[in-house]
Write an enzyme that holds these catalytic residues in place. Sequence first.
Site, PDB file in Angstrom:
ATOM      1  N   GLN A 151      12.419   3.272  -4.828  1.00  0.00           N
ATOM      2  CA  GLN A 151      13.722   2.626  -4.957  1.00  0.00           C
ATOM      3  C   GLN A 151      13.811   1.253  -4.288  1.00  0.00           C
ATOM      4  O   GLN A 151      14.558   0.403  -4.710  1.00  0.00           O
ATOM      5  CB  GLN A 151      14.784   3.536  -4.331  1.00  0.00           C
ATOM      6  N   LYS A 152      13.073   1.083  -3.203  1.00  0.00           N
ATOM      7  CA  LYS A 152      13.252  -0.125  -2.392  1.00  0.00           C
ATOM      8  C   LYS A 152      12.367  -1.291  -2.827  1.00  0.00           C
ATOM      9  O   LYS A 152      12.444  -2.380  -2.272  1.00  0.00           O
ATOM     10  CB  LYS A 152      12.945   0.179  -0.916  1.00  0.00           C
ATOM     11  N   ASN A 153      11.504  -1.045  -3.785  1.00  0.00           N
ATOM     12  CA  ASN A 153      10.512  -2.070  -4.119  1.00  0.00           C
ATOM     13  C   ASN A 153      11.063  -3.146  -5.049  1.00  0.00           C
ATOM     14  O   ASN A 153      11.808  -2.852  -5.980  1.00  0.00           O
ATOM     15  CB  ASN A 153       9.308  -1.390  -4.769  1.00  0.00           C
TER      16      ASN A 153
END
Lengths: 301, 402
Positions: A101-103
Amino acid sequence: MSLYSRDPEWEDVVPLPQDDGVHPLAQIAYTEEYAEAMAYLRAVMAKDEVSERVLKVTEDVIEMNPAHYTVWLYRAKTLFALGGDLRKEQIFLNEMALKHQKNYQIWHHRQLIMEKIGDVTGEAEFTASMFEKDSKNYHVWSYRQWLVRRFDLWESPSEIEYIDILLKKDIKNNSAWNHRFFVVFGRDKDVPKEIVDREISICEDAIFIAPQNPSPWNYLRGALKKANLPLSTIEKTCLHYAPLDNPDKIKSSHALDILADIYMEKAEKEQAVMALDLLAKKYDPIRANYWNYRAGLIRGV
Amino acid sequence: MSMPTPPSLNKPKHVSYWLRCLKTCLPTDYTSTDLNRLTLGFFTIAALDLLGALSNSTSLEERAGWIDWIYHNQLPSGGFRGSPATFLYGAAPHWDPPNLPASYFALVTLISLGDDLGRVEKKGLLALLPKMQRSDGSFGEWLGPDDEVVGSSDMRFIYCACAIRWVLRGRNGDGIIEGVKDIDVDRCVSYIASAETYDHGISEKPFGEAHAGHTYCAISALALLNRLQPTDTGISSSDNIVRWLVSRQIPFEARDGYDEEEIEELITEGTEETRLQATHVEVDADNHPLWAGFNGRCGKRGDTCYSFWVGGSLDVLKKLHLIDVKANRRFLLEKTQHFIGGFAKLPGPGVPPDIMHSFLGLAALALVREEGLNRLDAMLCISMQAKERLMEMDWWKNAPVS
Ligand SMILES: [Zn+2]
């Protein structure tokens, strides 16, 4: 364990181990799989190889470390050179995005792929499924803006309808408010009066539900500025939530804050200071230093 | 009930946390940061520098070894790679490219370690900057094959470019030698201005959502360019930005100390009473919250790193005194400082410390002059001593770059 060294497809490749130097900083306990995949990736990159197996090893590395920056471009170049299946790539990217999710690299690569595909079908749905998991995901909102610009979705009713759905779910979702501002005011052209009025009334409805929610108040300020209207346009609304003559009935610190600015616009300094004092003492004491500083500027100390 | 102990920085624990990061392998979970090892190295060295432990807990030989390692990651024509992971033994140099954040982190780590930047390919690195600038004024993350500018347009890369330029050009920017093209400062400033949002924070790009990390990078970049004063083409007014910044401070609510499941139980499935209990804010006699950290965006939870991103921005703007310093300090020391040393991202049970939040927690406290920490220069994000050492170097004072 080993995937590559026993695979006949990779028999001709001499893996390039990592040269970490003598006194490395920030050494990481790699898994054997990661260290091996990286060594084979380096080997094919060193030869600038363009092949199906490049797609395999890049996929493998991305799965383990999507923040590897050069691997994404190497993969894109290989994919385009081989005339690879871009829709298949899109599916791979869906999986990766849901998993990591954070990429941000994933979204950047997705832009390259979508630029080539040139068809936006399914993208609104996919980004919506990302927002199911995190309705404030910065990278996904950034990508959604790119879609609107790239595929000219400004007039698309689904964009505003979707924001309405998100705001209904969570009226405090500032990312959704921001996207709304982008869709409504993000083009280099004047926004008609009836649209500005609509936006003001949508904010007022949201404020009615949650007077202490900063998002619609900020949106109001932004909308008025875009429409070249003075802040005093919303003086009545502010006074409704922050009656200065009846301070015990104040329901919103944000209304007080705007009132202070409105009175400054009108050169009614005493009223402005009164609003700021109420903020410092009672309605927003966490920012007492800030409100006192503002009042001090007005008092000329 | 015993008297509550005053909040304090558990310095010995922080030192041992960082020495562990420095001298043993980081856990496998850090694989996702493998390509940013120069960044991790910076956090480690700079944290020990803030703690004043660099010279007494590590030897001169060790520090010389780490300096060599950073130079080991320098590319022959200038700039640094993000990690040894891309080193291809000289083959296919376009796949072993210079990385902008890594180049910035390499310089500031070297300075923190006491190096004089004597082996830095200064001219080569400075020449890279205009190559990595796009026509809209923004910068890329790295330089791809055929000098393609790769990576998103955002404030992080602008900040790194401006910091590298400030460090290498020396006093008054006169240090640049003839023949090295400079970046387009005006375009850079106007890109930053274009990303100011309707609520007057700064986003990654025009019409993005205001974000404290991007705001810090933007404000500091303007300071490094000596363009912080509002102009027709620059940011609207620092007063507007200060309002957005101070608005990021938020009280700690009881639920912030719970885990996800507990919150779910109390808020979604709970009664009015449990909901009130979950959002309860403890205040002192003056009605000020006891604990108050910062969020990075409107409506989000408090997170350790934003005490720095917001605090650092305000410090650069000379307005740090406008926050509630006491409540911020207590949030960091009592809610996210970890008992094994370091800081967790969020309060609450079971959140482990991580390198980035552990450094930024210390940095945030150093800004407000926490006892036992060296002072921090907010604009460059290194200790004041390290910055002063740079400014005292002959090549920095007397310009021409070698
Ligand atoms: Zn954080």
